[in-house]
Scaffold this motif. Structure first.
Motif, PDB file in Angstrom:
ATOM      1  N   ILE A 271     -20.057 -11.995  43.017  1.00 26.83           N
ATOM      2  CA  ILE A 271     -19.714 -11.064  41.664  1.00 26.83           C
ATOM      3  C   ILE A 271     -18.952 -10.012  42.022  1.00 26.83           C
ATOM      4  N   GLU A 272     -19.398  -9.184  43.005  1.00 28.14           N
ATOM      5  CA  GLU A 272     -18.505  -8.051  43.586  1.00 28.14           C
ATOM      6  C   GLU A 272     -17.792  -8.139  44.590  1.00 28.14           C
ATOM      7  N   GLY A 273     -18.335  -9.011  45.344  1.00 28.30           N
ATOM      8  CA  GLY A 273     -17.716  -9.316  46.819  1.00 28.30           C
ATOM      9  C   GLY A 273     -16.634 -10.222  47.157  1.00 28.30           C
ATOM     10  N   ALA A 274     -16.338 -11.177  46.089  1.00 28.84           N
ATOM     11  CA  ALA A 274     -14.951 -11.972  46.100  1.00 28.84           C
ATOM     12  C   ALA A 274     -14.157 -11.667  45.048  1.00 28.84           C
ATOM     13  N   VAL A 275     -13.033 -12.319  45.155  1.00 27.96           N
ATOM     14  CA  VAL A 275     -11.822 -12.152  44.192  1.00 27.96           C
ATOM     15  C   VAL A 275     -12.409 -12.644  42.946  1.00 27.96           C
ATOM     16  N   THR A 276     -12.813 -13.948  43.150  1.00 28.88           N
ATOM     17  CA  THR A 276     -13.524 -14.451  41.728  1.00 28.88           C
ATOM     18  C   THR A 276     -14.860 -14.960  41.844  1.00 28.88           C
ATOM     19  N   SER A 277     -15.674 -14.616  41.291  1.00 30.96           N
ATOM     20  CA  SER A 277     -17.153 -14.958  41.507  1.00 30.96           C
ATOM     21  C   SER A 277     -17.556 -16.319  41.127  1.00 30.96           C
ATOM     22  N   GLN A 278     -18.425 -16.956  41.678  1.00 30.92           N
ATOM     23  CA  GLN A 278     -18.963 -18.331  41.790  1.00 30.92           C
ATOM     24  C   GLN A 278     -19.283 -18.719  40.384  1.00 30.92           C
ATOM     25  N   PHE A 279     -19.612 -17.652  39.460  1.00 35.76           N
ATOM     26  CA  PHE A 279     -19.789 -17.961  38.127  1.00 35.76           C
ATOM     27  C   PHE A 279     -18.535 -18.328  37.298  1.00 35.76           C
TER      28      PHE A 279
ATOM     29  N   LEU B 242     -28.955   3.025  42.613  1.00 33.75           N
ATOM     30  CA  LEU B 242     -27.726   3.319  42.297  1.00 33.75           C
ATOM     31  C   LEU B 242     -27.360   4.598  43.124  1.00 33.75           C
ATOM     32  N   ALA B 243     -28.191   5.179  43.827  1.00 33.38           N
ATOM     33  CA  ALA B 243     -27.883   5.980  44.632  1.00 33.38           C
ATOM     34  C   ALA B 243     -27.291   5.773  46.084  1.00 33.38           C
ATOM     35  N   VAL B 244     -27.405   4.533  46.178  1.00 34.27           N
ATOM     36  CA  VAL B 244     -26.776   4.057  47.512  1.00 34.27           C
ATOM     37  C   VAL B 244     -25.354   3.617  47.510  1.00 34.27           C
ATOM     38  N   THR B 245     -24.580   4.199  48.337  1.00 36.70           N
ATOM     39  CA  THR B 245     -23.281   4.010  48.142  1.00 36.70           C
ATOM     40  C   THR B 245     -22.670   2.462  48.269  1.00 36.70           C
ATOM     41  N   GLY B 246     -22.038   2.074  47.145  1.00 36.63           N
ATOM     42  CA  GLY B 246     -21.709   0.764  47.254  1.00 36.63           C
ATOM     43  C   GLY B 246     -22.625  -0.353  46.551  1.00 36.63           C
ATOM     44  N   ALA B 247     -23.854   0.026  46.028  1.00 35.16           N
ATOM     45  CA  ALA B 247     -24.706  -0.547  45.491  1.00 35.16           C
ATOM     46  C   ALA B 247     -24.426  -1.206  43.940  1.00 35.16           C
ATOM     47  N   HIS B 248     -24.749  -2.332  43.730  1.00 32.71           N
ATOM     48  CA  HIS B 248     -24.685  -2.718  42.214  1.00 32.71           C
ATOM     49  C   HIS B 248     -26.079  -3.245  42.022  1.00 32.71           C
ATOM     50  N   LEU B 249     -26.512  -3.191  40.674  1.00 32.87           N
ATOM     51  CA  LEU B 249     -27.755  -3.606  40.316  1.00 32.87           C
ATOM     52  C   LEU B 249     -27.809  -4.641  39.268  1.00 32.87           C
ATOM     53  N   HIS B 250     -28.261  -5.595  39.430  1.00 30.52           N
ATOM     54  CA  HIS B 250     -28.269  -6.730  38.319  1.00 30.52           C
ATOM     55  C   HIS B 250     -29.896  -7.042  37.972  1.00 30.52           C
ATOM     56  N   ASP B 251     -30.047  -6.353  36.675  1.00 29.70           N
ATOM     57  CA  ASP B 251     -31.440  -6.619  36.248  1.00 29.70           C
ATOM     58  C   ASP B 251     -31.441  -7.910  35.237  1.00 29.70           C
TER      59      ASP B 251
ATOM     60  N   ALA C 171     -18.797  -3.077  51.178  1.00 25.19           N
ATOM     61  CA  ALA C 171     -18.395  -1.988  52.032  1.00 25.19           C
ATOM     62  C   ALA C 171     -17.361  -2.455  52.684  1.00 25.19           C
ATOM     63  N   ASP C 172     -16.429  -1.809  53.497  1.00 26.22           N
ATOM     64  CA  ASP C 172     -15.186  -2.130  54.042  1.00 26.22           C
ATOM     65  C   ASP C 172     -15.474  -2.714  55.500  1.00 26.22           C
ATOM     66  N   THR C 173     -16.593  -2.382  56.070  1.00 26.21           N
ATOM     67  CA  THR C 173     -16.887  -2.899  57.420  1.00 26.21           C
ATOM     68  C   THR C 173     -18.414  -3.607  57.188  1.00 26.21           C
ATOM     69  N   SER C 174     -18.558  -4.362  58.373  1.00 22.64           N
ATOM     70  CA  SER C 174     -19.842  -4.986  58.467  1.00 22.64           C
ATOM     71  C   SER C 174     -20.945  -4.026  58.870  1.00 22.64           C
ATOM     72  N   ALA C 175     -20.620  -3.174  59.715  1.00 23.19           N
ATOM     73  CA  ALA C 175     -21.499  -1.812  59.899  1.00 23.19           C
ATOM     74  C   ALA C 175     -22.000  -1.205  58.829  1.00 23.19           C
ATOM     75  N   ALA C 176     -20.922  -0.722  57.807  1.00 23.85           N
ATOM     76  CA  ALA C 176     -21.220  -0.066  56.744  1.00 23.85           C
ATOM     77  C   ALA C 176     -22.075  -0.946  55.775  1.00 23.85           C
ATOM     78  N   ARG C 177     -21.731  -2.147  55.700  1.00 26.55           N
ATOM     79  CA  ARG C 177     -22.561  -3.121  54.776  1.00 26.55           C
ATOM     80  C   ARG C 177     -23.940  -3.135  55.372  1.00 26.55           C
ATOM     81  N   ASP C 178     -24.183  -3.281  56.738  1.00 26.19           N
ATOM     82  CA  ASP C 178     -25.382  -3.449  57.094  1.00 26.19           C
ATOM     83  C   ASP C 178     -26.440  -2.319  56.930  1.00 26.19           C
TER      84      ASP C 178
END
Ligand code: AMP
Length: 369
Positions: free
Chosen positions: A277-285, A322-331, A349-356
């Protein structure tokens, strides 16, 4: 009241239906859902018809006047899907649904196609279990052929002493015994196949399960992924072509000593693809909808690095997420219930380290630490 715009009928009205609606509304689509619960999560994004998914007449009425009918739950009985499919094109088709519903039919097809699967054997009756264990050895996993999900309907057999208990727990229903795979990690690939047979595969993702339920994904899967991506891609395409699948198809995999084994197929949008949804150019949906409508598919490329964590039972604290950088909540708008998937959080995130790092922060919030 349904205004202008083509109608998509969806069998099932859970969170997957809700996310299909969220992706399709901007495209000008409208949605109808069939679900037994008046509180179905998808009611927020379309018209909900409350009825059992065993009700073939209700499914046929749902599909009447729709441009296409699809399913978001793979437990939809074949006759229900076929009844709906008599009123509007059913995509993916009923065979894809029926093969994925029966673990034995699924593994038999995969083996016939020469695709790598764990050793397996059908089990009919208590005597048949002894026979199958004699053939495959222990440890092994005993699963119901039908109706199992999120780790339900399965037992790990470690010693001969486990057989009676597992047999009693699963009941005298058709079962399958599988070799217990000592995997290094679990992976998943999501393919989307269009009406003209064009197929695209999202980057391979690493999945982490606990108690049989998906807990987290990392996309793209860490590590030198090229070889794995090519192998997983080839498997998903072979399956999608064989089933003449149209729409999204998920293939869950085990990786052992650098080789892949297919665990399971899902002929639908899948939890391991929520990151798109946020991580690819087009979502699976969105791509599922494009595919079943015969529209051009969108790019499946990843945008940077993503991590996804499921919220099970209760939602995490909104503001802490929501306070976490780059976080998206789905309720998903569902009530709390032990073990139920009530939402998820994706971090990009831009890098795998920042993502982790983001993933660790999200997990701490979701786990209530
Ligand atoms: P399933 O419902 O078949 O996808 O199983 C849920 C989870 O149980 C998988 O994601 C694995 O973590 C584990 N599992 C299932 N089958 C096996 C197997 N044959 N060997 C080892 N682990 C398994």
């Amino acid at each position: 009241v349904e205004g202008a715009g083509p109608v998509v009928a969806v069998l099932g009205g859970g969170q997957l239906g809700r996310m299909l609606g969220l992706a399709g509304i901007p495209l000008g689509l409208r949605f109808r859902f069939l679900d037994p619960s008046p509180d179905a999560a998808a009611a927020a994004v379309g018209a909900l018809r409350v009825s059992s998914l065993h009700d073939a007449d209700a499914a046929a009425a749902l599909a009447e006047g729709a441009v296409v009918v699809t399913y978001e739950w793979e437990g939809v009985p074949g006759p229900t899907a076929r009844a709906a499919g008599a009123r509007a094109p059913l995509r993916p088709n009923a065979r894809a649904l029926e093969v994925a519903q029966d673990r034995l039919a699924e593994k038999t097809m995969l083996a016939r196609l020469g695709l790598p699967v764990p050793a397996f054997a059908p089990v009919d009756g208590r005597g048949g279990l002894d026979e199958a264990v004699g053939r495959l050895g222990l440890p092994a996993v005993l699963k119901t052929r039908r109706g199992g999900y999120d780790g339900k309907g399965q037992r790990v057999l470690r010693t001969a002493g486990d057989l009676d208990e597992a047999w009693a727990a699963l009941g005298d229903v058709p079962l399958i015994l599988e070799e217990h795979v000592a995997f290094d990690r679990e992976l998943s690939i999501i393919a989307v196949r269009g009406l003209d047979g064009t197929t695209a595969c999202y980057p391979l993702v690493e999945t982490e399960h606990g108690g049989g339920i998906l807990r987290a994904t990392r996309a793209p899967a860490p590590g030198p992924a090229e070889a794995g991506q090519a192998a997983a891609d080839a498997i998903a395409r072979r399956v999608a072509d064989e089933l003449d699948h149209v729409g999204t198809l998920a293939v869950e995999l085990f990786e052992r000593d650098g080789r892949l084994l297919v665990n399971e197929l899902a002929p639908r949008v899948h939890n391991s693809g929520h990151w798109t949804i946020e991580g690819a150019v087009t979502s699976q949906f969105e791509n599922h909808l494009r595919a079943i409508l015969g529209w051009p598919l969108g790019s499946v490329a990843a945008r940077g690095h993503s991590g996804m964590v499921n919220a099970l039972g209760t939602l995490p604290d909104r503001e802490r997420v929501l306070a976490v950088t780059g976080a998206h909540l789905h309720d998903y708008g569902k009530g709390p219930h032990p073990g139920r998937k009530v939402g998820h959080v994706t971090v990009t995130a831009d890098t795998s380290a920042a993502r982790d790092q983001g993933l660790a922060a999200i997990r701490a919030v979701v786990d209530g630490r």
